[in-house]
Each structure stands twice: as structure tokens, then as C-alpha cells.
Design an enzyme around this catalytic site. Structure first.
Site, short mmCIF file in Angstrom:
data_model
loop_
_atom_site.label_atom_id
_atom_site.label_comp_id
_atom_site.label_asym_id
_atom_site.label_seq_id
_atom_site.Cartn_x
_atom_site.Cartn_y
_atom_site.Cartn_z
N GLU A 25 47.83 32.32 52.54
CA GLU A 25 48.18 33.66 52.09
C GLU A 25 48.46 34.58 53.28
OE1 GLU A 25 46.08 31.71 50.55
OE2 GLU A 25 46.99 31.72 48.57
N ASP A 82 38.04 26.15 53.75
CA ASP A 82 36.82 26.89 53.43
C ASP A 82 37.01 27.82 52.23
OD1 ASP A 82 38.58 28.43 54.94
OD2 ASP A 82 37.02 29.37 56.16
N HIS A 97 27.56 31.86 17.14
CA HIS A 97 27.73 32.04 18.59
C HIS A 97 28.89 31.20 19.12
CE1 HIS A 97 25.15 28.50 18.15
NE2 HIS A 97 25.50 28.12 19.37
N HIS A 98 29.41 31.61 20.24
CA HIS A 98 30.55 31.00 20.92
C HIS A 98 31.87 31.20 20.16
CE1 HIS A 98 27.63 29.52 23.61
NE2 HIS A 98 27.51 28.28 23.20
N GLU A 140 32.16 23.60 33.44
CA GLU A 140 33.23 22.95 32.69
C GLU A 140 34.54 22.85 33.49
OE1 GLU A 140 30.36 24.71 29.67
OE2 GLU A 140 31.36 25.45 31.48
N GLY A 190 39.10 31.78 56.03
CA GLY A 190 39.71 32.44 54.88
C GLY A 190 40.99 31.81 54.40
N ASP A 249 25.02 23.02 22.43
CA ASP A 249 24.37 22.64 21.17
C ASP A 249 25.35 22.04 20.16
OD1 ASP A 249 25.53 25.20 20.89
OD2 ASP A 249 24.13 25.77 19.30
N ASN A 255 38.92 27.87 58.74
CA ASN A 255 39.82 28.77 59.46
C ASN A 255 39.66 30.21 58.96
OD1 ASN A 255 41.04 28.33 56.97
ND2 ASN A 255 42.74 27.14 57.81
N GLY A 257 48.62 23.67 41.67
CA GLY A 257 48.18 24.38 42.87
C GLY A 257 46.93 25.22 42.69
#
Length: 550
Positions: free
Chosen positions: A466, A433, A114-115, A51, A462, A28, A460, A406
């Protein structure tokens, strides 16, 4: 005569810096300004799913067009986007973030609207943005035109985001149109330029082995043509880091591959480091791109060109912009280059993969055969980006990666922005994925707008990177298994798409053969072993595991 407002002035200046689209989400506090955008002849509105995705899309657009603009609402919208603008700050993209804010009188009274955080302070978020912006401004009717010019000129000069807080009433305030063009060109000092040339000449005149290493800052300051001219004068060994792939024509004589310090393919490191002089243009050494800062250059043999200064054997010269420094080097290449050793012929080595299943090695060899001149390739952080390091790009192709900031998931919305910036080019997105699950909503925007990207979804199971760093069998590296090929139909009622799931090399080859010029959005789910890594990533993850473990 129609009133000319602050909003109109801002749009005129955005158009001047090359912005043809505004990405964002309505709220708004920005709706009245959005009416001006919708009415504009030359700037189109691009609504995004959220956003953060809008910030990523603007970043991808800026990489292809040179600048971009993002519109959010106050507080909730801008904080959702700040991760994306921080990435643009880290990797030098001029994304102008416009924030629709509460009315000026409400701000003066400290109303609990608001916000906000409810404490009457309306500058919390501007201060946050200041950490990831080249310039910020809270616009008022009295300062709007001068502050818009200052913020945009600074953003373009420094190639980093700018932030404008635009209250609803300020956007509608009447002002005069721009009277003169923006001045954003970084200057050079003549004394610095002459001193740089003399120092560079002292180093280059007796040299016999000279190498060139270019990186992403050379692309941000649009020095591709200047680098090509240098290389035509003498085909010395040339390389780029992963983030700078595409700034050099990789088919032009002299190109030896992607430099990754100790993680480089055999022979590349020696050709770039073991020289009489190495010229670095726009280079930033980061941990993941150098296998943990394993680069080894003698400062006494280094010429380093950065956007606003240059150094020769450790002596700094500035102010000196990159274009002027390259112009001086071009004259030295013409004078002394005939005495420098030529680069050896280096042919990429293909390792045969006899397995029917799709390994990392087999996938990247197939991708190498699939690429065409002029492609825009986006490879998400992880196996995608580090596998792409070994590609030899065809002429005019561009690789978009985000290895410094990254943020996984970045490339899917960035591909949306890149396709808007370059609608005639083939856009290829390669994403894991785990990364795709963060930003998949923007697939709906691609379909809504009739885009035709080719998406290779590497399944793969996941977070493979990591797993390689730590916790190979821990459940925190697992993700929910999705029905990927059903998603295009689920995310847009009227969009046209085609999907495949491939598990064998022969299937991948067959699908790629159909995709030379796709007429629809294409999603190819590529099922791969969950513990398979590209060779460079093996070295990088070992380094990160060691560094993170102390």
C-alpha cells in the site's frame, strides 16, 4: 442396527469426493451433527480459532486434496466465513460449507431465535451464500439425499463451493445410504471435439513457433500429467502465470519462467507472445498478474482451453472439457511438433547483493537455495507472492497464492489446512507482518496439532504494498509492532516451537541450514527495509496507482 441419518449420508458423500477432515467452529445448531463427525472412522474434526480462518484452512486443504468441507453455525458463524468461501469461489475450489441451522419447526413459525435478524426470515444468509456458491440447498427430511447429491456434484463439476443449510432435526432424520456413486464428470460433445481438432490442426500444421502458457485452472482440473506429456513430445517455450506456478514441471525442458505480460523478466514475454500459435490452458488474465492487462496476444493465433469449452482463433467449441481438448492437442503435437522451434536454454539470473542487511533480492535468492522437491510453499498477497514469482520450483513442489481474491492473511490458516492435507510434505509459509496480524490465532491450532511448518515472517513494519501504491508516509499504512518470536509460546501452552529473529543475510543462511527437516514449528522473523519491493511488484504497484487514480 444403528440408525443411518442425513448427517451420516452427508459424511458418506464427503468421503466419496475425497474429504478426510471437516474444518470449523462448534455452535449449538451444529453440535448434534458434530457428534456424527466425531464418531466417523474416516473423517476427522479440525477445530479452528474462528470461522474465517476455518474457511481459509479448508481452501488450503482443497488445493492439496481436491475438495474440502467447512462447518459453521447459522448466521454469525457463516457470515464470518463468507469472505473465505468467496475466495474459494473466485479461485475455483470446491469447499462444501455446511451450516447448522435452527430446528425446522422454529423456522416455520418464524421464531425470534438467536443468531437470526429477528424478522422470521431464515433464508437471508442462504441468499447471500448463493452469490459465492455453485449450488445451495436448504435440506429437509424429504429432499436431503437428492439435494446433497446435487450440491456436491455441482461443486465438484464446477470446482466451486457448495452450501448446505442443515437444521438440527434434519441432521438426525433417518434416510437410506447412498445407492450409487456421484456423477460429477463434465462431458464433451463428440461434434465439438472433432471440430476443435480440425480447427487446431489448421493453425498448428504450418506453424514454426509454438508456445504454451498454463495457469491455475489447469491445476484445478488436474491436467498436470497431460501437460507434461505434451511437453515431452516437443519442448516448446512454456510458462505459467503466478497463480498457476507448479502446474508445469519447471525443471522439464522448455520452461522459460513466470509470465507477467509487460512485467515479465527479459525475454519471456517475446517467447510466449511473439509466436505463430500460443496455446493457453486454463488461463485467466488478471490485473495484478499482467502488470495491468498488458498481455498482447493476437486472437487469430490463439488456442484457448477452458474447463468446459475451447476456442481456436476466436471460434468457440463446446461442450468440450479440458482433458479431451488436451488429448486432441497431444495427437497434433505428435504429428507436427518436430517442425516447431525448441525453447532456448533460460537460466535464472542471480543478482549479487553485497549488503549485509536482508533485501528482497537477497531473501528470494536464499529461498531459492532453500527449496526442496515436494515442498508446499504458501506466499501471502503482497511482497511474498510477487517475490515468489521469480522462484524456480523444484520437482513436485506446489506454490499456493491468492492473487485474484487477494485477501491478506489468507495463507496462515491455509498453511494449517495444507499441512493437514499433506502431513508428509514440508510446508513453508512466507507472510508479511501486516497480513499475519489478521489471522495469527491459527498458529495456536498448528501447535495444538503438533504441526511443523516453517514460517518466514517478513517484518517490514506495515503495509509495504500500500505504501508503494499510495501514502508512503501516511499512518494508515503503519501497524503495531509485535514481539513475533514470543508468539508461539504465547499461543499454545503445550506446543513445541522454535523462533529466530534475523536481520542479516548471514543469519538467514545459518537458520535455513538448520531447517532442512524441522521437528518443531519454526517461526523466523526476517527484518527487511520497509520500502523494498520485488521487481515485479514495482511494476504492478505503479500500474495500480495509475488505475486507482483514474
Amino acid at each position: 442396527m444403528q440408525r443411518f441419518t442425513v448427517g451420516d449420508y452427508l459424511l458418506a458423500r464427503l468421503q466419496e469426493i475425497g474429504v478426510g477432515h471437516l474444518f470449523g467452529v462448534p455452535g449449538d445448531y451444529n453440535l448434534q451433527f458434530l457428534d456424527r463427525v466425531i464418531a466417523h472412522r474416516d473423517i476427522g474434526w479440525v477445530g479452528c480459532a474462528n470461522e474465517l480462518n476455518a474457511a481459509y484452512a479448508a481452501d488450503g486443504y482443497a488445493r492439496c486434496r481436491g475438495a474440502a468441507a467447512l462447518l459453521t453455525t447459522f448466521g454469525v458463524g457463516e457470515l464470518s466465513a463468507i469472505n473465505g468461501t468467496a475466495g474459494s469461489f473466485a479461485e475455483y475450489l470446491p469447499v462444501i460449507h455446511i451450516v447448522g441451522a435452527p430446528a425446522s419447526e422454529a423456522q416455520k413459525r418464524g421464531d425470534c431465535v438467536h443468531h437470526t435478524l429477528g424478522d422470521g426470515d431464515f433464508r437471508h444468509f442462504l441468499r447471500m451464500a448463493g452469490e459465492v456458491s455453485a449450488a445451495t440447498a436448504q435440506l429437509s427430511p424429504g429432499n436431503a439425499t437428492a439435494e446433497i447429491d446435487r450440491v456436491l456434484a455441482t461443486a465438484m463439476r464446477e470446482q466451486r463451493p457448495g452450501y448446505l443449510m442443515l437444521a438440527v432435526d434434519v441432521a438426525e432424520a433417518e434416510v437410506a445410504p447412498p445407492a450409487a456413486p456421484l456423477d460429477a464428470a463434465p462431458g464433451s460433445g463428440e461434434q465439438a471435439r472433432q471440430a476443435f481438432r480440425a480447427a487446431a490442426e489448421r493453425l498448428l500444421q504450418p506453424a514454426r513457433r509454438v508456445a504454451l502458457l498454463a495457469d491455475f485452472l489447469a491445476a484445478r482440473w488436474r491436467q498436470q500429467a497431460a501437460l507434461a506429456r505434451l511437453r515431452r513430445l516437443r519442448a516448446v517455450p512454456c510458462a505459467t502465470l503466478l497463480m498457476g506456478k507448479g502446474v508445469l514441471d519447471e525443471r522439464q525442458p522448455g520452461y522459460v519462467g513466470t509470465y507477467a505480460a509487460a512485467g515479465s523478466e527479459p525475454g519471456i514475454c517475446e517467447l510466449i507472445e511473439q509466436t505463430d500459435v500460443t496455446i493457453c490452458v486454463g488461463v485467466r488474465f488478471t490485473d495484478t498478474l499482467t502488470a495491468g492487462f498488458t498481455q498482447n496476444f493476437a486472437a487469430s493465433r490463439l488456442i484457448d482451453l477452458q474447463p468446459f469449452a475451447a476456442s481456436v482463433a476466436g471460434e468457440r467449441f463446446g461442450p468440450l472439457n479440458m482433458a479431451d481438448a488436451l488429448s486432441e492437442l497431444e495427437a497434433l503435437f505428435a504429428r507436427y511438433g518436430k517442425g516447431w522451434a525448441l525453447a532456448p536454454q533460460v537460466q535464472p539470473v542471480e543478482t549479487a547483493d553485497a549488503c549485509a542487511d536482508i533485501s528482497q533480492n537477497a531473501f528470494w535468492q536464499a529461498m531459492q537455495r532453500f527449496l526442496q522437491p515436494g515442498d508446499i510453499i504458501l506466499a501471502d498477497q503482497g511482497t511474498a507472492a510477487f517475490g515468489a514469482a521469480a522462484l524456480r520450483l523444484p520437482p513436485g513442489a506446489q506454490l499456493v497464492v491468492q492473487p485474484l481474491w487477494g485477501s491478506i492473511g489468507y495463507t496462515l490458516p491455509a498453511a494449517f489446512g495444507a499441512q493437514i492435507a499433506a502431513p508428509a510434505q514440508r510446508v513453508i509459509l512466507i507472510i508479511g507482518d501486516g497480513s499475519a496480524q489478521l489471522t495469527i490465532q491459527e498458529l495456536g491450532s498448528m501447535l495444538r496439532d503438533g504441526q511443523t511448518p516453517i514460517i518466514f515472517l517478513l517484518n517490514n513494519e506495515g503495509y509495504t504494498v500500500e505504501r508503494a501504491i499510495h501514502g508512503a508516509t501516511q499512518r494508515y499504512n503503519d501497524i503495531a509492532q509485535w514481539n513475533w518470536t514470543a508468539l508461539p509460546q504465547a499461543l499454545c501452552l503445550h506446543g513445541q516451537a522454535q523462533s529466530w529473529r534475523v536481520t542479516e543475510c548471514v543469519q538467514l543462511d545459518e537458520v535455513m541450514a538448520r531447517l532442512q527437516a524441522p521437528g518443531y514449528l519454526t517461526l523466523v522473523e526476517v527484518v527487511m527495509p520497509k520500502d523494498d519491493l520485488p521487481p515485479l511488484l514495482h511494476k504492478v504497484t505503479a500500474c495500480l496507482a495509475q488505475r486507482n487514480g483514474g
